[in-house]
Design a protein around this motif. Structure first.
Motif, PDB file in Angstrom:
ATOM      1  N   VAL A 116       0.835  -1.203   0.000  1.00 50.01           N
ATOM      2  CA  VAL A 116       0.000   0.000   0.000  1.00 50.01           C
ATOM      3  C   VAL A 116       0.871   1.255   0.000  1.00 50.01           C
ATOM      4  O   VAL A 116       0.575   2.238  -0.693  1.00 50.01           O
ATOM      5  CB  VAL A 116      -0.961  -0.008   1.194  1.00 50.01           C
ATOM      6  N   SER A 164      -2.625   1.614  -2.756  1.00 48.40           N
ATOM      7  CA  SER A 164      -3.863   0.916  -2.397  1.00 48.40           C
ATOM      8  C   SER A 164      -3.645  -0.582  -2.535  1.00 48.40           C
ATOM      9  O   SER A 164      -2.656  -1.038  -3.109  1.00 48.40           O
ATOM     10  CB  SER A 164      -5.019   1.336  -3.312  1.00 48.40           C
ATOM     11  N   ASP A 220      -6.341  -3.339  -3.958  1.00 56.60           N
ATOM     12  CA  ASP A 220      -7.685  -3.430  -4.510  1.00 56.60           C
ATOM     13  C   ASP A 220      -8.178  -4.857  -4.673  1.00 56.60           C
ATOM     14  O   ASP A 220      -9.377  -5.100  -4.724  1.00 56.60           O
ATOM     15  CB  ASP A 220      -7.720  -2.739  -5.878  1.00 56.60           C
ATOM     16  N   HIS A 277      -7.121  -2.227   4.916  1.00 52.60           N
ATOM     17  CA  HIS A 277      -6.898  -1.157   3.943  1.00 52.60           C
ATOM     18  C   HIS A 277      -8.118  -0.939   3.068  1.00 52.60           C
ATOM     19  O   HIS A 277      -8.456   0.206   2.724  1.00 52.60           O
ATOM     20  CB  HIS A 277      -5.681  -1.486   3.084  1.00 52.60           C
ATOM     21  N   LYS A 287     -10.758   1.199   4.731  1.00 51.52           N
ATOM     22  CA  LYS A 287     -10.395   2.622   4.696  1.00 51.52           C
ATOM     23  C   LYS A 287     -10.629   3.221   3.313  1.00 51.52           C
ATOM     24  O   LYS A 287     -11.059   4.366   3.178  1.00 51.52           O
ATOM     25  CB  LYS A 287      -8.925   2.790   5.092  1.00 51.52           C
ATOM     26  N   GLN A 288     -10.344   2.430   2.273  1.00 53.41           N
ATOM     27  CA  GLN A 288     -10.534   2.892   0.901  1.00 53.41           C
ATOM     28  C   GLN A 288     -12.002   2.976   0.510  1.00 53.41           C
ATOM     29  O   GLN A 288     -12.394   3.741  -0.365  1.00 53.41           O
ATOM     30  CB  GLN A 288      -9.870   1.915  -0.088  1.00 53.41           C
TER      31      GLN A 288
END
Length: 249
Positions: free
Chosen positions: A77, A82, A84, A128, A131-132
């Motif tokens: 990240v 990111s 994904d 993560h 959060k995204q």
């Protein structure tokens, strides 16, 4: 491209299924990060992707080590911005044979490894993704609970456990727009070793399909890329059957 500007992490990326998924993701524009414990296999998979014009990086990671898993995903990240897509297709210490003859300690160790790696790798990516507000977690080898066979030992039970975890993860992560899916194939013949001992098994897999055509690694790569894309935005908390009818829904 379906996955342009996306980042994928693949635990077990040096294996046949992990490599196929990685190639599918990269072909659709994703930057792929391959983790495993065998450098030569990881490098070979990454080289295939790079030779085709894709982006691939490798790392030695023990998918049973919480610090190693979290540290690697965090570093991806930090590098790419990111995560994904997350895939776990590491090999397991499966016990075959009659359960009545199994050691309780051996069985418990086998199941603990499966539960541990899927919990750790999903947690690391999911933190993560939450959060995204987006992401896809994809498993391979979904269970076929209606087709029981004696002697499968911890394999079928392990698959069922992963599917139960997938359903729970989908329920918890859905409100954050994170999708959780699994694929089941009934057998991918070109992922298996060649040789006279394997030929009857491959033929049996093919004969069990309705189309007399078993799933291939190319099929795995293409379907995985589609499932990870926004074109499959309504798919979560389900198995995707690519068995050509060998496994009945």
């Amino acid at each position: 491209m379906l996955l342009e500007n996306k980042t994928a992490v693949i635990f077990g990326g040096g294996g046949s299924i992990g490599g196929a998924m990685a190639r599918g993701f990269a072909a659709e524009g994703a930057r792929v990060f391959l983790a495993g414990r065998t450098p030569a296999k990881l490098d070979a998979a990454a080289d295939q992707i790079r030779d085709a014009g894709g982006l691939a990086e490798t790392a030695l990671v023990d998918a049973l080590d919480a610090d190693a898993v979290n540290g690697w995903v965090d570093s991806v990240v930090e590098t790419a911005g990111s995560v994904d897509i997350a895939v776990n297709v590491i090999s397991h210490d499966v016990l075959f044979g009659p359960m009545i003859e199994m050691s309780a300690d051996d069985f418990a160790r086998s199941m603990e490894k499966i539960a541990r790696t899927f919990l750790l790798t999903t947690q690391a990516a999911a933190r993560h993704m939450v959060k995204q507000g987006s992401g896809v977690i994809l498993h391979f080898g979904g269970s076929d609970s209606a087709n029981r066979m004696p002697g499968l030992g911890s394999m079928q039970i392990g698959c069922d456990m992963v599917e139960a975890m997938r359903r729970q993860w989908a329920c918890e992560l859905g409100p954050h727009s994170v999708r959780v899916l699994s694929m089941r194939s009934g057998g991918v013949t070109d992922s298996m070793p060649d040789g006279p001992q394997m030929d009857p098994i491959k033929q049996q897999i093919t004969d069990a399909t309705l189309t007399k055509r078993a799933a291939t690694l190319t099929d795995v790569s293409r379907v995985a890329a589609f499932l990870a894309s926004d074109h499959a935005a309504t798919l979560t908390s389900t198995q995707v059957n690519i068995s050509a009818g060998a496994l009945v829904d």
